[in-house]
Design an enzyme around this catalytic site. Structure first.
Site, PDB file in Angstrom:
ATOM      1  N   SER A 157      -5.647 -21.975  -1.347  1.00  0.00           N
ATOM      2  CA  SER A 157      -5.989 -23.291  -1.645  1.00  0.00           C
ATOM      3  C   SER A 157      -5.046 -23.948  -0.549  1.00  0.00           C
ATOM      4  CB  SER A 157      -5.834 -23.721  -2.840  1.00  0.00           C
ATOM      5  OG  SER A 157      -6.537 -25.113  -3.117  1.00  0.00           O
ATOM      6  N   GLU A 161     -18.017 -22.555  -4.398  1.00  0.00           N
ATOM      7  CA  GLU A 161     -17.051 -23.443  -3.822  1.00  0.00           C
ATOM      8  C   GLU A 161     -17.295 -24.498  -2.883  1.00  0.00           C
ATOM      9  OE1 GLU A 161     -12.846 -22.380  -3.121  1.00  0.00           O
ATOM     10  OE2 GLU A 161     -13.549 -20.308  -3.406  1.00  0.00           O
ATOM     11  N   HIS A 173     -13.121 -21.383  -7.337  1.00  0.00           N
ATOM     12  CA  HIS A 173     -12.014 -21.483  -6.344  1.00  0.00           C
ATOM     13  C   HIS A 173     -10.604 -20.815  -6.882  1.00  0.00           C
ATOM     14  CE1 HIS A 173      -9.727 -24.112  -3.368  1.00  0.00           C
ATOM     15  NE2 HIS A 173      -8.752 -24.273  -4.365  1.00  0.00           N
TER      16      HIS A 173
END
Length: 311
Positions: free
Chosen positions: A151, A246, A276
């Site tokens: 991320s 996502e 995610h």
């Protein structure tokens, strides 16, 4: 009527989603950032694989060595955790990092880079570069170091590589990214096409987190903040993993396309039905498969011999 066995039959991905929602449900407008960070760390605390964990100051940046058995001291993975530059830590990601270390047979230096809003861009990037310099000062060659992150940490993998390249520093051997957040402007078509499928991340939330990181006058198109807009030429091999559910899916898809066009050796893996950073949930079978794949990638590029990798 529900039976006692129904809970067992719940899909592991749905169970992971409920675990995430349980955290978010406890947060209100009055919840402090400190409380959010504490809740996140507590929710993902623990470590499911046998590794040695040792705190370290990496050039002044707090970090932790996470080391599997029989790992060589002349190789290292530098890991940047996710959390939208607002939450997350080595503590919340220790289990994920340990499973990567164990699967790859390589020790990992994970750092607690500074978080926003107290420390806005480029504080996190500065800390990433400091940790990279620390590893090289310890005698490691750039070719024996790989970057990895999820991320926001995937953003830092790219930004640190770009900054190192532009400063004529030697680049690491490879970069591994899980659901990287590469576009702080949130322009990808998946923000609409995956809006219903994604249980957590919506465009308004992503834009608010970007402002938290950059400040009200920050530039979302700065290539060191949004690596999607960077000239990617010259970067080392990249492995990008992302879930098809996502909203930030296209942050990975577009990145891979632009990297390939720039001549970078890049592999994109889009995992059907995944959310995610699904790799954080060891109960999901695809998470185990994804970690095995990224471990193979890291071993190949760090030239870790089979004897050093777990059997």
């Amino acid at each position: 009527m529900a039976s006692a066995g129904d809970d067992i039959a719940i899909d592991p991905v749905e169970r992971a989603i409920e675990r995430l929602r349980a955290i978010y449900r406890n947060w209100t407008r009055e919840t402090t950032v400190a409380q959010m960070r504490s809740d996140w760390d507590a929710a993902f605390a623990g470590c499911s694989v046998p590794v040695t964990c040792r705190p370290v100051s990496a050039g002044g940046v707090d970090g932790e060595w996470i080391v599997p058995a029989n790992a060589s001291r002349d190789k290292a993975i530098l890991y940047f955790h996710g959390g939208a530059f607002r939450i997350g830590s080595v503590a919340s990601h220790r289990d994920l990092i340990a499973r990567i270390a164990d699967a790859s047979g390589c020790r990992v230096l994970a750092i607690d880079y500074r978080l926003a809003p107290e420390h806005r861009f480029p504080a996190a990037l500065d800390d990433a570069l400091t940790a990279y310099r620390y590893l090289r000062d310890q005698g490691l060659h750039a070719a024996d170091i790989a970057f990895a992150g999820d991320s926001a940490g995937g953003n830092l993998v790219l930004a640190a590589m770009l900054a190192a390249r532009d400063r004529s520093l030697p680049l690491p051997a490879a970069g591994m990214l899980m659901s990287p957040w590469t576009d702080l402007a949130a322009t990808g078509a998946s923000y609409e096409s995956r809006a219903e499928a994604d249980p957590i991340h919506q465009r308004a939330m992503i834009l608010a987190l970007a402002k938290n990181y950059l400040g009200k006058d920050g530039d979302v198109s700065d290539p060191l903040a949004s690596p999607l807009y960077a000239d990617l030429a010259g970067l080392p091999p990249l492995l990008v993993q992302v879930g098809d559910r996502e909203t930030v899916r296209d942050d990975s898809v577009e990145l891979a396309a632009r990297a390939k066009a720039a001549g970078v050796d890049v592999e994109l893996q889009v995992w059907d039905g995944m959310i995610h950073v699904f790799q954080m949930f060891p109960e999901i079978a695809q998470a185990r498969e994804a970690i095995a794949s990224l471990a193979k990638f890291l071993r190949n590029h760090l030239h870790i011999t089979p004897e050093r990798a777990p059997q």
